[in-house]
Design a protein around this motif. Structure first.
Motif, PDB file in Angstrom:
ATOM      1  N   ASP A   1      -8.713   3.823  12.426  1.00  0.00           N
ATOM      2  CA  ASP A   1      -7.338   3.834  11.943  1.00  0.00           C
ATOM      3  C   ASP A   1      -7.049   5.150  11.208  1.00  0.00           C
ATOM      4  OD1 ASP A   1      -5.016   3.477  10.264  1.00  0.00           O
ATOM      5  OD2 ASP A   1      -5.230   1.313  10.530  1.00  0.00           O
ATOM      6  N   GLU A   2      -6.223   5.991  11.798  1.00  0.00           N
ATOM      7  CA  GLU A   2      -5.919   7.303  11.228  1.00  0.00           C
ATOM      8  C   GLU A   2      -5.234   7.202   9.867  1.00  0.00           C
ATOM      9  OE1 GLU A   2      -4.011  10.083  13.891  1.00  0.00           O
ATOM     10  OE2 GLU A   2      -5.092   9.217  15.588  1.00  0.00           O
ATOM     11  N   GLU A   3      -4.321   6.269   9.716  1.00  0.00           N
ATOM     12  CA  GLU A   3      -3.590   6.129   8.452  1.00  0.00           C
ATOM     13  C   GLU A   3      -4.533   5.744   7.313  1.00  0.00           C
ATOM     14  OE1 GLU A   3      -0.396   6.217   5.777  1.00  0.00           O
ATOM     15  OE2 GLU A   3      -0.557   7.008   7.802  1.00  0.00           O
ATOM     16  N   LYS A   4      -5.423   4.790   7.570  1.00  0.00           N
ATOM     17  CA  LYS A   4      -6.365   4.372   6.526  1.00  0.00           C
ATOM     18  C   LYS A   4      -7.279   5.524   6.121  1.00  0.00           C
ATOM     19  CE  LYS A   4      -6.610  -0.560   7.478  1.00  0.00           C
ATOM     20  NZ  LYS A   4      -7.465  -1.657   7.951  1.00  0.00           N
ATOM     21  N   LEU A   5      -7.786   6.231   7.099  1.00  0.00           N
ATOM     22  CA  LEU A   5      -8.678   7.342   6.772  1.00  0.00           C
ATOM     23  C   LEU A   5      -7.935   8.505   6.131  1.00  0.00           C
ATOM     24  CD1 LEU A   5     -11.172   7.146   9.732  1.00  0.00           C
ATOM     25  CD2 LEU A   5     -11.603   6.703   7.323  1.00  0.00           C
TER      26      LEU A   5
ATOM     27  N   MET B   1       0.840  -1.172   0.000  1.00  0.00           N
ATOM     28  CA  MET B   1       0.000   0.000   0.000  1.00  0.00           C
ATOM     29  C   MET B   1       0.892   1.245   0.000  1.00  0.00           C
ATOM     30  SD  MET B   1      -3.134   1.180   2.578  1.00  0.00           S
ATOM     31  CE  MET B   1      -2.864  -0.181   3.634  1.00  0.00           C
ATOM     32  N   LYS B   2       0.475   2.240  -0.760  1.00  0.00           N
ATOM     33  CA  LYS B   2       1.243   3.481  -0.830  1.00  0.00           C
ATOM     34  C   LYS B   2       1.019   4.321   0.430  1.00  0.00           C
ATOM     35  CE  LYS B   2       1.360   3.883  -5.825  1.00  0.00           C
ATOM     36  NZ  LYS B   2       2.572   3.166  -5.950  1.00  0.00           N
ATOM     37  N   THR B   3       1.995   5.160   0.712  1.00  0.00           N
ATOM     38  CA  THR B   3       1.881   6.074   1.850  1.00  0.00           C
ATOM     39  C   THR B   3       1.179   7.353   1.400  1.00  0.00           C
ATOM     40  OG1 THR B   3       3.966   7.204   1.414  1.00  0.00           O
ATOM     41  CG2 THR B   3       4.062   5.199   2.795  1.00  0.00           C
ATOM     42  N   VAL B   4       0.774   8.153   2.357  1.00  0.00           N
ATOM     43  CA  VAL B   4       0.156   9.439   2.058  1.00  0.00           C
ATOM     44  C   VAL B   4       1.106  10.294   1.232  1.00  0.00           C
ATOM     45  CG1 VAL B   4      -0.649  11.602   3.080  1.00  0.00           C
ATOM     46  CG2 VAL B   4      -1.409   9.423   4.036  1.00  0.00           C
ATOM     47  N   ASP B   5       2.369  10.333   1.606  1.00  0.00           N
ATOM     48  CA  ASP B   5       3.347  11.142   0.866  1.00  0.00           C
ATOM     49  C   ASP B   5       3.492  10.665  -0.577  1.00  0.00           C
ATOM     50  OD1 ASP B   5       3.845  12.827   3.025  1.00  0.00           O
ATOM     51  OD2 ASP B   5       5.526  11.624   3.747  1.00  0.00           O
ATOM     52  N   GLU B   6       3.482   9.364  -0.794  1.00  0.00           N
ATOM     53  CA  GLU B   6       3.577   8.838  -2.153  1.00  0.00           C
ATOM     54  C   GLU B   6       2.348   9.221  -2.974  1.00  0.00           C
ATOM     55  OE1 GLU B   6       6.253   4.795  -1.514  1.00  0.00           O
ATOM     56  OE2 GLU B   6       4.099   4.739  -1.025  1.00  0.00           O
ATOM     57  N   ILE B   7       1.193   9.160  -2.356  1.00  0.00           N
ATOM     58  CA  ILE B   7      -0.029   9.542  -3.068  1.00  0.00           C
ATOM     59  C   ILE B   7      -0.021  11.034  -3.392  1.00  0.00           C
ATOM     60  CG2 ILE B   7      -2.539   9.770  -2.862  1.00  0.00           C
ATOM     61  CD1 ILE B   7      -2.487   7.098  -1.318  1.00  0.00           C
ATOM     62  N   ILE B   8       0.434  11.845  -2.473  1.00  0.00           N
ATOM     63  CA  ILE B   8       0.523  13.291  -2.740  1.00  0.00           C
ATOM     64  C   ILE B   8       1.425  13.552  -3.938  1.00  0.00           C
ATOM     65  CG2 ILE B   8       1.418  15.482  -1.842  1.00  0.00           C
ATOM     66  CD1 ILE B   8       0.306  14.609   0.917  1.00  0.00           C
ATOM     67  N   GLU B   9       2.548  12.869  -4.027  1.00  0.00           N
ATOM     68  CA  GLU B   9       3.450  13.042  -5.173  1.00  0.00           C
ATOM     69  C   GLU B   9       2.764  12.663  -6.480  1.00  0.00           C
ATOM     70  OE1 GLU B   9       6.420  14.578  -5.427  1.00  0.00           O
ATOM     71  OE2 GLU B   9       5.965  15.100  -3.350  1.00  0.00           O
TER      72      GLU B   9
ATOM     73  N   MET C   1      -8.297  15.167   3.980  1.00  0.00           N
ATOM     74  CA  MET C   1      -7.470  14.200   4.705  1.00  0.00           C
ATOM     75  C   MET C   1      -7.376  14.573   6.183  1.00  0.00           C
ATOM     76  SD  MET C   1      -3.407  13.329   4.227  1.00  0.00           S
ATOM     77  CE  MET C   1      -2.940  14.942   4.830  1.00  0.00           C
ATOM     78  N   ASN C   2      -7.140  15.847   6.456  1.00  0.00           N
ATOM     79  CA  ASN C   2      -7.032  16.287   7.854  1.00  0.00           C
ATOM     80  C   ASN C   2      -8.348  16.097   8.601  1.00  0.00           C
ATOM     81  OD1 ASN C   2      -4.315  16.960   7.660  1.00  0.00           O
ATOM     82  ND2 ASN C   2      -4.768  19.027   6.939  1.00  0.00           N
ATOM     83  N   SER C   3      -9.456  16.344   7.923  1.00  0.00           N
ATOM     84  CA  SER C   3     -10.766  16.108   8.545  1.00  0.00           C
ATOM     85  C   SER C   3     -10.968  14.632   8.829  1.00  0.00           C
ATOM     86  CB  SER C   3     -11.883  16.627   7.638  1.00  0.00           C
ATOM     87  OG  SER C   3     -11.818  18.027   7.521  1.00  0.00           O
ATOM     88  N   CYS C   4     -10.548  13.785   7.904  1.00  0.00           N
ATOM     89  CA  CYS C   4     -10.660  12.334   8.100  1.00  0.00           C
ATOM     90  C   CYS C   4      -9.831  11.875   9.295  1.00  0.00           C
ATOM     91  CB  CYS C   4     -10.213  11.590   6.845  1.00  0.00           C
ATOM     92  SG  CYS C   4     -11.371  11.701   5.472  1.00  0.00           S
ATOM     93  N   ILE C   5      -8.656  12.445   9.453  1.00  0.00           N
ATOM     94  CA  ILE C   5      -7.803  12.097  10.592  1.00  0.00           C
ATOM     95  C   ILE C   5      -8.483  12.499  11.899  1.00  0.00           C
ATOM     96  CG2 ILE C   5      -5.619  12.629  11.753  1.00  0.00           C
ATOM     97  CD1 ILE C   5      -4.388  12.864   8.889  1.00  0.00           C
TER      98      ILE C   5
ATOM     99  N   VAL D   1      -7.810   7.596   2.500  1.00  0.00           N
ATOM    100  CA  VAL D   1      -9.113   7.834   1.866  1.00  0.00           C
ATOM    101  C   VAL D   1      -9.286   9.325   1.571  1.00  0.00           C
ATOM    102  CG1 VAL D   1     -11.609   7.794   2.252  1.00  0.00           C
ATOM    103  CG2 VAL D   1     -10.215   5.812   2.884  1.00  0.00           C
ATOM    104  N   GLY D   2      -8.973  10.157   2.539  1.00  0.00           N
ATOM    105  CA  GLY D   2      -9.144  11.594   2.367  1.00  0.00           C
ATOM    106  C   GLY D   2      -8.281  12.173   1.268  1.00  0.00           C
ATOM    107  N   ILE D   3      -7.022  11.788   1.227  1.00  0.00           N
ATOM    108  CA  ILE D   3      -6.112  12.374   0.246  1.00  0.00           C
ATOM    109  C   ILE D   3      -6.413  11.871  -1.162  1.00  0.00           C
ATOM    110  CG2 ILE D   3      -4.203  10.707   0.443  1.00  0.00           C
ATOM    111  CD1 ILE D   3      -3.887  14.531   0.078  1.00  0.00           C
TER     112      ILE D   3
END
Length: 68
Positions: free
Chosen positions: A40-44, A1-9, A27-31, A47-49
């Motif tokens: 799970d903060e990472e999963k949400l 699974m990709k990380t948030v940073d990878e998805i942002i890129e 994403m911040n609202s989901c967290i 989803v947000g990003i």
């Protein structure tokens, strides 16, 4: 699974800066909701990003993306 940073890129080349900013806010609202509801903060965050990943794709790009 990709990380948030990878998805942002990846999103930097797919969506406008305005939409990327929006996705980061979502994403911040989901967290925050994950914290409130004990999820799970990472999963949400993922989803947000990623929720607008295909928003600016043309119909042809969407078909090609789905066929990959």
């Amino acid at each position: 699974m990709k990380t948030v940073d990878e998805i942002i890129e990846i999103l930097k080349s797919r969506i406008s800066e305005k939409r990327l900013y929006h996705s980061k806010c979502v994403m911040n609202s989901c967290i925050e909701l994950a914290r409130i509801y004990g999820e799970d903060e990472e999963k949400l965050a993922l989803v947000g990003i990623a929720h607008d990943n295909a928003r600016e794709m043309t119909d042809d790009e969407l078909v090609n993306y789905c066929n990959v």
